[in-house]
Design a protein around this motif. Structure first.
Motif, PDB file in Angstrom:
ATOM      1  N   ASP A   1      39.825  39.129  42.862  1.00 57.29           N
ATOM      2  CA  ASP A   1      39.160  38.771  41.607  1.00 57.29           C
ATOM      3  C   ASP A   1      39.946  37.738  40.787  1.00 57.29           C
ATOM      4  O   ASP A   1      40.360  38.010  39.666  1.00 57.29           O
ATOM      5  CB  ASP A   1      38.853  40.042  40.791  1.00 57.29           C
TER       6      ASP A   1
ATOM      7  N   HIS B   1      38.588  34.853  39.938  1.00 57.58           N
ATOM      8  CA  HIS B   1      37.589  34.262  39.019  1.00 57.58           C
ATOM      9  C   HIS B   1      37.903  32.821  38.631  1.00 57.58           C
ATOM     10  O   HIS B   1      37.843  32.455  37.457  1.00 57.58           O
ATOM     11  CB  HIS B   1      37.381  35.160  37.796  1.00 57.58           C
TER      12      HIS B   1
ATOM     13  N   ASP C   1      35.376  37.679  44.804  1.00 59.85           N
ATOM     14  CA  ASP C   1      35.443  37.018  43.491  1.00 59.85           C
ATOM     15  C   ASP C   1      36.639  36.071  43.375  1.00 59.85           C
ATOM     16  O   ASP C   1      37.356  36.070  42.373  1.00 59.85           O
ATOM     17  CB  ASP C   1      35.448  38.038  42.339  1.00 59.85           C
TER      18      ASP C   1
ATOM     19  N   HIS D   1      30.203  37.970  42.391  1.00 59.69           N
ATOM     20  CA  HIS D   1      30.040  36.732  41.630  1.00 59.69           C
ATOM     21  C   HIS D   1      29.709  35.547  42.525  1.00 59.69           C
ATOM     22  O   HIS D   1      29.178  34.549  42.072  1.00 59.69           O
ATOM     23  CB  HIS D   1      31.312  36.412  40.833  1.00 59.69           C
TER      24      HIS D   1
ATOM     25  N   HIS E   1      33.585  44.981  48.467  1.00 66.84           N
ATOM     26  CA  HIS E   1      33.604  44.559  47.051  1.00 66.84           C
ATOM     27  C   HIS E   1      32.418  45.202  46.326  1.00 66.84           C
ATOM     28  O   HIS E   1      31.364  44.601  46.191  1.00 66.84           O
ATOM     29  CB  HIS E   1      33.506  43.022  46.975  1.00 66.84           C
TER      30      HIS E   1
ATOM     31  N   HIS F   1      36.221  43.996  42.874  1.00 68.66           N
ATOM     32  CA  HIS F   1      35.177  44.256  41.888  1.00 68.66           C
ATOM     33  C   HIS F   1      35.660  44.875  40.589  1.00 68.66           C
ATOM     34  O   HIS F   1      35.316  44.413  39.507  1.00 68.66           O
ATOM     35  CB  HIS F   1      34.069  45.114  42.508  1.00 68.66           C
TER      36      HIS F   1
ATOM     37  N   HIS G   1      38.231  45.494  37.724  1.00 66.10           N
ATOM     38  CA  HIS G   1      39.265  44.561  37.284  1.00 66.10           C
ATOM     39  C   HIS G   1      40.561  45.208  36.826  1.00 66.10           C
ATOM     40  O   HIS G   1      41.488  44.541  36.412  1.00 66.10           O
ATOM     41  CB  HIS G   1      38.701  43.628  36.204  1.00 66.10           C
TER      42      HIS G   1
HETATM   43 MN   LIG Z   1      35.243  40.402  39.625  1.00 62.59          MN
END
Ligand SMILES: [Mn+2]
Length: 396
Positions: free
Chosen positions: A8, A10, A43, A96, A168, A198, A200
């Motif tokens: 993650d 991002h 992600d 995402h 995820h 997934h 956080h």
């Molecule tokens: Mn995420």
């Protein structure tokens, strides 16, 4: 073999875009120094259609990583798709990034460019010397289809190897919001290590008696209480079957609650400012979320707490976020009229207060706070797009 588990990142997350890149880079580089294999459960990007600039960030990160001299390499690959590198960097797309089945997502692109191995619906065998491990991936999909895909794919461990299963998704025991979420017991049996993305904040659990690890994101996104822990990644050693969490330098995040019950706005402002000052003494620029709880003294209105003024005044000391969804509405608040806007209250604050009051009156109890919901609904995009996004966020 040492497996680094990072998740993650991002990349391209609008609000903290520089943090997302810097912290992903730090985590990946540190992990590459310490581990033989990098495992990334989704992600990497914040968006399923990242802009060329954001894609470039991802390509640059992974080009340098995949070009390193690794002690381990991909020995075998079976399942969906093809691979274009032997570098032991194994990933899946997260929620995402995920697009419809059969349509390329940004993690597919990194895979096609030979910068990592996309393990969606596939088993990747990694070899280092005499040791081999098998990694089975299942890409992030909408929660309502996960059980069906799991049944269809029926992931199985490889006999005689150390086996990792990674995915995820939400897990019911961790996020008991929907019966659709998978439970630990639904996960495929026979693996030695379970890895999920997934969520956080980090999780150390167990599934079928084996470790279940979620490293959490490397960047702050949701600004929830649970995100105050240090960011980083797990390092799992297959030799002694032990793991440890490695922290990275990441922007500090603190949540402070302030009881406003019976107080005047000026006093509340002072308390907010003191809380911010206390958190921003160490020279860094932390994210400080101040949650206001209770009801102001009679005769005052919530919007008399000058939040834009506070945010502006402390802009160099901290990134300030004020949570107002736990404030109760005073009698006077209901009588606000257009003169409030003329008196200098921002139109947005005015809108938020009306919106929050209305949804609360209607028994709103979804997991997203009404203020967050307002922000999403007032995003600068087409109405149809915004509503679709919000609905899928609330229901997935
Ligand atoms: Mn995420």
């Amino acid at each position: 073999m040492r497996i680094a588990i990072l998740s993650d990142f991002h990349l391209g997350y609008d609000r903290f875009r520089a943090d997302a890149l810097k912290q992903a880079e730090e985590a990946l580089n540190l992990a590459a120094e310490k581990a033989d294999v990098l495992l990334i459960p989704g992600d990497i990007f914040d968006n399923r259609e990242p802009s060329p600039d954001v894609l470039a960030e991802g390509i640059t990160l992974f080009r340098e990583l995949s070009g390193r001299k690794w002690g381990a390499s991909v020995a075998d690959f079976s399942g969906e798709g093809r691979i274009y590198t032997k570098a032991p960097i194994v990933a899946i797309p997260g929620t995402h990034e995920r697009r419809a089945e059969g349509v390329e997502d940004p993690v597919d692109l990194l895979g096609l460019a030979g910068l990592l191995v996309d393990a969606t619906n596939a088993t990747v065998t990694i070899q280092k010397g005499d040791e081999k491990i098998a990694i089975r991936g299942l890409g992030g999909i909408s929660e309502d289809r996960f059980k069906e895909i799991l049944k269809r794919e029926d992931p199985k461990p490889v006999d005689g190897l150390f086996n990792v299963f990674f995915f995820h998704q939400s897990v019911y025991e961790l996020l008991p919001f929907s019966e659709e979420f998978i439970r630990f017991d639904d996960l495929p049996r026979g693996f030695d290590l379970y890895v999920d993305g997934h969520i956080h904040s980090r999780v150390e659990g167990s599934a079928h008696g084996k470790p279940f690890l979620i490293p959490g994101s490397t960047v702050l996104t949701q600004l929830k209480d649970g995100e105050q822990d240090a960011k980083g990644f797990y390092l799992y050693d297959t030799e002694n079957r032990k793991y440890e969490f490695n922290t990275i330098r990441s922007r500090r995040f603190a949540v402070r609650k302030i009881d406003i019950e019976g107080k005047e706005p000026s006093q509340v402002v002072e308390e907010i400012e003191n809380a911010i000052k206390k958190e921003s003494t160490s020279g860094d620029v932390p994210i400080v979320r101040v949650e206001l709880v209770g009801k102001l003294k009679d005769g005052y209105k919530n919007m008399e707490i000058n939040i834009p003024g506070i945010v502006k005044k402390h802009g160099n000391d901290a990134i300030v976020e004020i949570g107002k969804d736990k404030i109760e509405v005073t009698q006077e608040q209901r009588l606000v009229d257009k003169s409030e806007i003329a008196a200098g209250v921002s139109v947005k604050d005015f809108g938020i207060s009306i919106f929050v009051e209305k949804v609360k009156k209607n028994g709103y109890n979804l997991k997203k706070s009404p203020v967050e919901l307002f922000d999403e609904l007032s995003a600068d995009e087409s109405k149809e797009k915004v509503v679709k996004k919000v609905m899928s966020g609330l229901l997935s």
